[in-house]
Design an enzyme around this catalytic site. Structure first.
Site, PDB file in Angstrom:
ATOM      1  N   ASN A 263       2.697   6.066 -12.461  1.00 51.84           N
ATOM      2  CA  ASN A 263       1.829   6.961 -11.681  1.00 51.84           C
ATOM      3  C   ASN A 263       2.689   7.844 -10.753  1.00 51.84           C
ATOM      4  O   ASN A 263       3.908   7.675 -10.708  1.00 51.84           O
ATOM      5  CB  ASN A 263       0.852   6.098 -10.882  1.00 51.84           C
ATOM      6  CG  ASN A 263       1.570   5.412  -9.734  1.00 51.84           C
ATOM      7  OD1 ASN A 263       2.625   4.828  -9.933  1.00 51.84           O
ATOM      8  ND2 ASN A 263       1.033   5.517  -8.556  1.00 51.84           N
ATOM      9  N   PRO A 264       2.072   8.727  -9.955  1.00 51.26           N
ATOM     10  CA  PRO A 264       2.852   9.699  -9.172  1.00 51.26           C
ATOM     11  C   PRO A 264       3.876   9.116  -8.205  1.00 51.26           C
ATOM     12  O   PRO A 264       4.933   9.703  -8.014  1.00 51.26           O
ATOM     13  CB  PRO A 264       1.782  10.479  -8.403  1.00 51.26           C
ATOM     14  CG  PRO A 264       0.596  10.418  -9.274  1.00 51.26           C
ATOM     15  CD  PRO A 264       0.630   9.063  -9.937  1.00 51.26           C
ATOM     16  N   CYS A 265       3.572   8.036  -7.559  1.00 51.77           N
ATOM     17  CA  CYS A 265       4.582   7.561  -6.579  1.00 51.77           C
ATOM     18  C   CYS A 265       5.466   6.464  -7.136  1.00 51.77           C
ATOM     19  O   CYS A 265       6.296   5.882  -6.411  1.00 51.77           O
ATOM     20  CB  CYS A 265       3.889   7.148  -5.300  1.00 51.77           C
ATOM     21  SG  CYS A 265       2.928   8.500  -4.613  1.00 51.77           S
ATOM     22  N   GLY A 266       5.312   6.150  -8.418  1.00 49.63           N
ATOM     23  CA  GLY A 266       6.284   5.301  -9.109  1.00 49.63           C
ATOM     24  C   GLY A 266       6.043   3.806  -9.053  1.00 49.63           C
ATOM     25  O   GLY A 266       6.781   3.041  -9.657  1.00 49.63           O
ATOM     26  N   GLU A 267       5.000   3.382  -8.338  1.00 49.80           N
ATOM     27  CA  GLU A 267       4.831   1.936  -8.153  1.00 49.80           C
ATOM     28  C   GLU A 267       4.074   1.258  -9.295  1.00 49.80           C
ATOM     29  O   GLU A 267       4.001   0.031  -9.350  1.00 49.80           O
ATOM     30  CB  GLU A 267       4.125   1.641  -6.813  1.00 49.80           C
ATOM     31  CG  GLU A 267       2.646   1.992  -6.709  1.00 49.80           C
ATOM     32  CD  GLU A 267       2.399   3.435  -6.287  1.00 49.80           C
ATOM     33  OE1 GLU A 267       3.323   4.256  -6.438  1.00 49.80           O
ATOM     34  OE2 GLU A 267       1.281   3.732  -5.820  1.00 49.80           O
ATOM     35  N   PRO A 409       2.501   3.128  -1.594  1.00 52.74           N
ATOM     36  CA  PRO A 409       2.948   3.801  -0.359  1.00 52.74           C
ATOM     37  C   PRO A 409       2.001   3.593   0.828  1.00 52.74           C
ATOM     38  O   PRO A 409       2.429   3.648   1.968  1.00 52.74           O
ATOM     39  CB  PRO A 409       2.985   5.279  -0.746  1.00 52.74           C
ATOM     40  CG  PRO A 409       2.628   5.386  -2.179  1.00 52.74           C
ATOM     41  CD  PRO A 409       2.232   4.048  -2.697  1.00 52.74           C
ATOM     42  N   THR A 410       0.730   3.383   0.552  1.00 59.95           N
ATOM     43  CA  THR A 410      -0.305   3.129   1.571  1.00 59.95           C
ATOM     44  C   THR A 410      -0.364   4.214   2.644  1.00 59.95           C
ATOM     45  O   THR A 410      -0.564   3.925   3.826  1.00 59.95           O
ATOM     46  CB  THR A 410      -0.119   1.744   2.259  1.00 59.95           C
ATOM     47  OG1 THR A 410       1.072   1.755   3.070  1.00 59.95           O
ATOM     48  CG2 THR A 410      -0.015   0.620   1.249  1.00 59.95           C
TER      49      THR A 410
HETATM   50  N1  UDP Z   1      -2.119   9.342  -4.691  1.00 60.68           N
HETATM   51  C1  UDP Z   1      -2.414  10.587  -5.139  1.00 60.68           C
HETATM   52  N2  UDP Z   1      -2.399  11.645  -4.254  1.00 60.68           N
HETATM   53  C2  UDP Z   1      -2.051  11.501  -2.955  1.00 60.68           C
HETATM   54  C3  UDP Z   1      -1.732  10.219  -2.495  1.00 60.68           C
HETATM   55  C4  UDP Z   1      -1.785   9.156  -3.378  1.00 60.68           C
HETATM   56  O1  UDP Z   1      -2.679  10.759  -6.316  1.00 60.68           O
HETATM   57  O2  UDP Z   1      -2.058  12.496  -2.210  1.00 60.68           O
HETATM   58  C5  UDP Z   1      -2.148   8.222  -5.655  1.00 60.68           C
HETATM   59  C6  UDP Z   1      -0.800   8.016  -6.289  1.00 60.68           C
HETATM   60  O3  UDP Z   1      -0.937   7.467  -7.582  1.00 60.68           O
HETATM   61  C7  UDP Z   1      -0.197   7.012  -5.358  1.00 60.68           C
HETATM   62  C8  UDP Z   1      -1.375   6.117  -5.104  1.00 60.68           C
HETATM   63  O4  UDP Z   1      -2.469   7.033  -5.004  1.00 60.68           O
HETATM   64  O5  UDP Z   1       0.894   6.377  -5.909  1.00 60.68           O
HETATM   65  C9  UDP Z   1      -1.312   5.281  -3.884  1.00 60.68           C
HETATM   66  O6  UDP Z   1      -0.946   6.065  -2.780  1.00 60.68           O
HETATM   67  P1  UDP Z   1      -1.191   5.546  -1.303  1.00 60.68           P
HETATM   68  O7  UDP Z   1      -0.908   4.087  -1.279  1.00 60.68           O
HETATM   69  O8  UDP Z   1      -0.450   6.417  -0.336  1.00 60.68           O
HETATM   70  O9  UDP Z   1      -2.758   5.782  -1.153  1.00 60.68           O
HETATM   71  P2  UDP Z   1      -3.820   5.468   0.001  1.00 60.68           P
HETATM   72  O10 UDP Z   1      -4.741   4.457  -0.585  1.00 60.68           O
HETATM   73  O11 UDP Z   1      -3.119   4.994   1.230  1.00 60.68           O
HETATM   74  O12 UDP Z   1      -4.492   6.766   0.203  1.00 60.68           O
END
Ligand code: UDP
Length: 561
Positions: A263-267, A409-410
């Site tokens: 996915n986009p952030c690699g996790e 990344p949360t």
């Molecule tokens: N993601 C996305 N766009 C964004 C932020 C996050 O598509 O602007 C997706 C992406 O796949 C990312 C995942 O949501 O790896 C989790 O991101 P994050 O944990 O930052 O999300 P949160 O739940 O905190 O919004």
């Protein structure tokens, strides 16, 4: 029910709260918690009220924070009930497929998810197009097209679509790809090169490396030239990162299928069409003042959270049938944690110490055990995931979910939960200025840092100095007890960032989202050291960020200085 912080309430209001037809907020945090608990409990055949109460209790107390699409979509009358944040889509080497995938992407974005693609199937720039006898525009042009489309469709109406583009190291257009972000474009894309063990070996032995498409060798370059190009681009602009394809494949729950994209952030490594939903346990609320983890509550929270995420897969409305089918075939979930930095600070352990890593390792190990125990119990109760018979778990281990643990990344949920450290990151800095499109500009002093300074009687003039510098390191009036614990991302050596990521990865089924920060003065050799270290420590991927190499939204210290 826990009260949200001001910043937490802002995130909730801007992104998650139900709105009426005029767009006005018509839901409190408490009502949203009930909405999520109700929709997850509706997947139960028995004891729905019991589970509804359990789900509401861990979410309402902010012990467990589901990720953005769950809050933004699930149980709302005006949204598709789409819970996944992570998607991967296939794109084939035909015009039809390229535009079909673009449409699929728009639908995924609209439902609140981000998309990753491995573009290695696309014929390289300049190849012949049989039907027109023209020249193919290639991988990077396709990425530009997808990138432009991201500006059109806001994810779930709240943020711009995020994407990951991967190209394997043996693709003939790899050089063009490696350099694709040097001119500052493609801002909606993260790029990663898919690197194999064979390539790393060729590099080690100073060999040449063939670039191949459809069995035809297009070019041969020294492996070292490719490697140096990657390192130089990453030094200049942060991209590309690397994903280690063989390391990912080794952990693939379905070993007969190739897993070559995230996915986009690699996790989250995923198959084409697969999606995954995420949620994080909030360590800041599970650690006592002395830094010890409340094990019983932690295990209980993990167990209820796994059930919650698993249930949502059943009630989900995915953007199209292929996604529903692929997602339900493996039932992957991605439970992780946030607030590691808060926990380490409470425990009095430096992020960049062996003790700090041991502490973090024990927590993630406990999480993985508890999550897997729950998934095995769920398999007894509700059955294994449909592809189980083709999986590495068959026949010894009955389990309900193809994977259980992911470190995300949360980005939004950490702010809503009111903790300081995102995911497994250290605190960003003890003082910084932050610009957000939701809440405007604000200056942030780490509250935990301020608390500690009060305790030790640090004067306001010293705090002024800290704000100016953005760090408390190297200021002699700061007590050593504070300086050793309160290190921001830039105060921590790159190797220590990587060591923490590696410690966590040992107990994570999927991958770990983590930024490896380097100072502005870091050299290309420093970046190379990071990438080699990541490979040898068994990381699934790595992304570096050299201070100042990208236009950021966060500035350490005050801007006017
Ligand atoms: N993601 C996305 N766009 C964004 C932020 C996050 O598509 O602007 C997706 C992406 O796949 C990312 C995942 O949501 O790896 C989790 O991101 P994050 O944990 O930052 O999300 P949160 O739940 O905190 O919004």
């Amino acid at each position: 029910m826990t009260q949200l912080t001001d910043a937490g309430q802002k995130v909730f209001n801007a992104r998650y709260a139900l709105r009426d037809e005029q767009g006005h907020i018509c839901e409190t945090f408490e009502q949203a918690v009930s909405r999520l608990a109700r929709v997850a409990a509706s997947a139960e055949k028995e004891a729905q009220p019991h589970w509804e109460e359990k789900f509401a209790s861990i979410i309402g107390d902010l012990l467990f924070v589901p990720s953005t699409p769950i809050w933004a979509n699930m149980g709302k009358p005006d949204r598709p009930w789409q819970p996944s944040a992570c998607f991967v889509l296939a794109v084939e080497d035909t015009l039809y497929s390229m535009y079909e995938t673009l449409l699929s992407t728009a639908l995924v974005f609209k439902s609140g998810g981000g998309v990753g693609y491995n573009f290695s199937t696309i014929r390289p720039r300049g190849s012949l197009v049989q039907s027109t006898k023209g020249k193919a525009s290639g991988v990077v042009e396709l990425i530009k097209l997808y990138n432009a489309s991201s500006n059109m469709v806001m994810q779930g109406g709240v943020r711009r679509g995020a994407s990951m583009g991967i190209l394997n190291i043996d693709h003939p257009e790899i050089m063009n790809f490696i350099h694709a972000k040097l001119d500052g474009g493609l801002t909606n894309f993260n790029l990663s090169v898919g690197v194999t063990d064979a390539f790393m070996q060729a590099l080690e032995q100073g060999e040449d490396w063939p670039l191949i498409f459809n069995g035809e060798v297009h070019d041969v370059l020294p492996a070292a030239v490719l490697w140096q190009s990657i390192v130089q681009s990453a030094h200049a602009c942060g991209d590309p990162g690397i994903i280690f394809l063989d390391t990912i494949q080794k952990a693939n729950p379905l070993p007969h299928k190739q897993l070559n994209c995230t996915n986009p952030c690699g996790e989250q490594p995923l198959f084409p069409g697969e999606s995954c939903l995420l949620g994080s346990v909030n360590l800041a609320r599970l650690i006592a003042e002395d830094g010890r983890i409340n094990r019983a509550l932690f295990k209980d929270t993990v167990s209820i959270a796994v059930r919650f995420l698993d249930n949502l897969i059943d009630v989900a409305e995915y953007p199209f049938p292929l996604i529903a089918e692929a997602t339900r075939a493996t039932r992957k979930i991605g439970l992780g944690f946030t607030g590691l930095a808060d926990a380490l600070i409470k425990a009095g352990l430096p992020y960049d110490s062996a003790e700090g890593r041991k502490y973090a390792g024990e927590i993630i190990e406990l999480m993985q055990q508890s999550a897997n125990d729950t998934s095995r119990a769920l398999a007894e109760e509700k059955g294994c995931f449909p592809e189980w018979e083709n999986s590495k778990f068959h026949p010894a281990e009955k389990i309900r979910n193809g994977t259980c643990v992911t470190i995300a990344p949360t980005g939004s949920v950490t702010t809503m939960a009111g903790c300081e450290g995102y995911g497994i990151e250290p605190i960003f800095a003890v003082a910084y200025k932050k610009s957000t499109n939701v809440a405007g500009d604000f200056e942030v002093f780490s509250p935990l840092f301020l608390e500690a300074c009060q305790l030790y009687g640090v004067s306001n003039s010293i705090l002024e100095e800290v704000a100016r510098r953005g760090t408390c390191q190297g200021i002699k009036e700061i007590p050593v007890e504070i300086a050793r614990i309160f290190k921001g991302a830039q105060d921590i050596a790159p190797a220590d960032h990587i060591l923490m990521q590696a410690e966590i990865q040992k107990h994570v089924d999927n991958a770990v989202s983590k930024t490896i920060n380097l100072p502005g003065a870091a050299t290309t050799e420093d970046i190379e050291t990071c990438y080699r270290m990541a490979y040898s420590l068994g990381l699934k991927g790595i992304t570096v960020f050299r201070d100042g190499c990208k236009e950021g939204t966060v500035t350490v210290g005050r801007q006017e200085d």
